[in-house]
Scaffold this motif. Structure first.
Motif, mmCIF file in Angstrom:
data_model
loop_
_atom_site.group_PDB
_atom_site.id
_atom_site.type_symbol
_atom_site.label_atom_id
_atom_site.label_comp_id
_atom_site.label_asym_id
_atom_site.label_seq_id
_atom_site.Cartn_x
_atom_site.Cartn_y
_atom_site.Cartn_z
ATOM 1 N N ARG A 47 13.536 9.990 -1.713
ATOM 2 C CA ARG A 47 12.094 10.238 -1.638
ATOM 3 C C ARG A 47 11.417 9.621 -2.856
ATOM 4 N NH1 ARG A 47 12.340 16.608 -0.084
ATOM 5 N NH2 ARG A 47 12.836 16.340 2.116
ATOM 6 N N PRO A 48 10.153 9.200 -2.690
ATOM 7 C CA PRO A 48 9.442 8.671 -3.861
ATOM 8 C C PRO A 48 9.148 9.789 -4.856
ATOM 9 C CG PRO A 48 7.961 8.823 -1.995
ATOM 10 C CD PRO A 48 9.340 9.153 -1.479
ATOM 11 N N MET A 49 8.938 9.402 -6.096
ATOM 12 C CA MET A 49 8.645 10.407 -7.127
ATOM 13 C C MET A 49 7.375 11.186 -6.795
ATOM 14 S SD MET A 49 10.848 10.511 -9.569
ATOM 15 C CE MET A 49 10.080 11.009 -11.082
ATOM 16 N N SER A 50 6.365 10.470 -6.366
ATOM 17 C CA SER A 50 5.109 11.099 -5.996
ATOM 18 C C SER A 50 4.467 10.257 -4.911
ATOM 19 C CB SER A 50 4.191 11.170 -7.212
ATOM 20 O OG SER A 50 2.938 11.684 -6.844
ATOM 21 N N PRO A 51 3.982 10.881 -3.835
ATOM 22 C CA PRO A 51 3.356 10.067 -2.785
ATOM 23 C C PRO A 51 2.018 9.521 -3.255
ATOM 24 C CG PRO A 51 3.214 12.390 -2.241
ATOM 25 C CD PRO A 51 4.032 12.281 -3.487
ATOM 26 N N PHE A 52 1.959 8.217 -3.448
ATOM 27 C CA PHE A 52 0.747 7.570 -3.905
ATOM 28 C C PHE A 52 0.070 6.939 -2.694
ATOM 29 C CE2 PHE A 52 -1.418 4.046 -6.285
ATOM 30 C CZ PHE A 52 -2.302 4.863 -6.942
ATOM 31 N N LEU A 53 -0.916 6.078 -2.922
ATOM 32 C CA LEU A 53 -1.681 5.475 -1.837
ATOM 33 C C LEU A 53 -0.804 4.738 -0.829
ATOM 34 C CD1 LEU A 53 -4.692 4.022 -3.802
ATOM 35 C CD2 LEU A 53 -4.667 6.033 -2.374
ATOM 36 N N PHE A 54 0.284 4.128 -1.302
ATOM 37 C CA PHE A 54 1.095 3.297 -0.413
ATOM 38 C C PHE A 54 1.991 4.120 0.497
ATOM 39 C CE2 PHE A 54 0.451 0.897 -4.416
ATOM 40 C CZ PHE A 54 -0.540 0.064 -3.916
ATOM 41 N N ALA A 55 2.076 5.427 0.273
ATOM 42 C CA ALA A 55 2.894 6.271 1.133
ATOM 43 C C ALA A 55 2.165 6.619 2.431
ATOM 44 C CB ALA A 55 3.281 7.552 0.401
ATOM 45 N N TYR A 56 0.870 6.410 2.472
ATOM 46 C CA TYR A 56 0.063 6.766 3.635
ATOM 47 C C TYR A 56 -0.469 5.517 4.323
ATOM 48 C CZ TYR A 56 0.066 11.198 1.184
ATOM 49 O OH TYR A 56 0.448 12.331 0.534
ATOM 50 N N LYS A 57 -0.641 5.622 5.622
ATOM 51 C CA LYS A 57 -1.242 4.528 6.378
ATOM 52 C C LYS A 57 -2.747 4.530 6.088
ATOM 53 C CE LYS A 57 -2.043 2.971 11.071
ATOM 54 N NZ LYS A 57 -2.001 3.362 12.479
ATOM 55 N N PRO A 58 -3.298 3.398 5.664
ATOM 56 C CA PRO A 58 -4.733 3.370 5.352
ATOM 57 C C PRO A 58 -5.586 3.667 6.587
ATOM 58 C CG PRO A 58 -3.649 1.399 4.526
ATOM 59 C CD PRO A 58 -2.658 2.123 5.376
ATOM 60 N N HIS A 59 -6.622 4.449 6.402
ATOM 61 C CA HIS A 59 -7.554 4.753 7.492
ATOM 62 C C HIS A 59 -8.975 4.710 6.944
ATOM 63 C CE1 HIS A 59 -7.738 8.884 5.899
ATOM 64 N NE2 HIS A 59 -6.422 8.764 5.757
ATOM 65 N N LEU A 60 -9.924 4.817 7.850
ATOM 66 C CA LEU A 60 -11.333 4.625 7.493
ATOM 67 C C LEU A 60 -11.801 5.612 6.420
ATOM 68 C CD1 LEU A 60 -13.961 3.060 8.179
ATOM 69 C CD2 LEU A 60 -14.500 4.941 9.714
ATOM 70 N N ALA A 61 -11.480 6.886 6.597
ATOM 71 C CA ALA A 61 -11.967 7.888 5.641
ATOM 72 C C ALA A 61 -11.408 7.637 4.237
ATOM 73 C CB ALA A 61 -11.588 9.285 6.119
ATOM 74 N N MET A 62 -10.146 7.240 4.163
ATOM 75 C CA MET A 62 -9.529 6.992 2.865
ATOM 76 C C MET A 62 -10.166 5.774 2.188
ATOM 77 S SD MET A 62 -5.523 6.484 1.885
ATOM 78 C CE MET A 62 -5.295 4.925 2.692
ATOM 79 N N SER A 63 -10.351 4.704 2.941
ATOM 80 C CA SER A 63 -10.921 3.496 2.339
ATOM 81 C C SER A 63 -12.391 3.686 1.978
ATOM 82 C CB SER A 63 -10.738 2.304 3.270
ATOM 83 O OG SER A 63 -11.330 2.552 4.513
ATOM 84 N N MET A 64 -13.127 4.454 2.778
ATOM 85 C CA MET A 64 -14.537 4.689 2.438
ATOM 86 C C MET A 64 -14.663 5.606 1.232
ATOM 87 S SD MET A 64 -16.672 4.763 5.963
ATOM 88 C CE MET A 64 -18.208 4.727 5.074
ATOM 89 N N SER A 65 -13.773 6.570 1.112
ATOM 90 C CA SER A 65 -13.808 7.447 -0.053
ATOM 91 C C SER A 65 -13.516 6.659 -1.322
ATOM 92 C CB SER A 65 -12.782 8.566 0.119
ATOM 93 O OG SER A 65 -12.723 9.364 -1.032
ATOM 94 N N LEU A 66 -12.516 5.801 -1.252
ATOM 95 C CA LEU A 66 -12.174 4.968 -2.403
ATOM 96 C C LEU A 66 -13.320 4.020 -2.752
ATOM 97 C CD1 LEU A 66 -10.009 4.085 -4.453
ATOM 98 C CD2 LEU A 66 -9.252 2.429 -2.753
#
Length: 167
Positions: A47-66
């Motif tokens: 498992r990764p040390m900590s789930p960062f941005l690359f652990a999740y599939k990008p979606h509209l809400a995430m990209s708009m929040s960023l």
């Protein structure tokens, strides 16, 4: 009388403390041992040390929040920097505006620069209304989230275009 109450209270407290002190509670394991078991298990499962941005599939809400956060910080830095520079430079704003006009820069470069200034402002402003609606508890349904997201993006380009071509 006060001395009697104090001494009785003191004796009662001492007896309570002694009764607690006599009980020995054995601890099953230390926190260090528990953490070691946890990290060994995660290492074994790769498992990764900590789930960062690359652990999740990008979606509209995430990209708009960023992008909302990035535009906010970028505008804050740009306004602060431009203000400090304008205070430090000799002359006034009209002098530098005439200087840019005298360079005879191609219109598509001017329009591009205007878009670089106008779009973050319009996007952050319009997307801010989405955030205000969320603060009121509205618009959390997935279909509404995507509709308002695409609407905010489209409106931000329309408003930015109005700023670029009308001013």
């Amino acid at each position: 009388m006060a001395m009697l109450v104090r001494s009785l209270g003191k004796n009662c407290l001492l007896r309570q403390q002694l009764s607690f002190a006599n009980k020995n509670v054995a601890m099953a394991s230390s926190a260090y041992d528990e953490m070691k078991v946890y990290w060994d298990k995660n290492k074994k499962l790769e498992r990764p040390m900590s789930p960062f941005l690359f652990a999740y599939k990008p979606h509209l809400a995430m990209s708009m929040s960023l992008s909302h956060r990035v535009t906010g910080v970028a505008m804050s830095v740009a306004v602060t920097g431009a203000s400090i520079i304008m205070l430090a430079l000799p002359g006034d704003y009209t002098h530098y505006l005439e200087l840019v006009k005298s360079l005879q820069i191609a219109p598509f470069i001017i329009y591009g620069c205007k878009y670089l200034l106008a779009w973050p402002i319009s996007y952050h402003y319009i997307n801010g209304f989405r955030h205000l609606a969320w603060d009121a508890g509205k618009g959390f349904a997935l279909s509404t989230l995507y509709k308002t997201g695409y609407t905010a993006i489209a409106l931000s380009f329309i408003v930015a275009s109005m700023f670029v071509f009308l001013y």
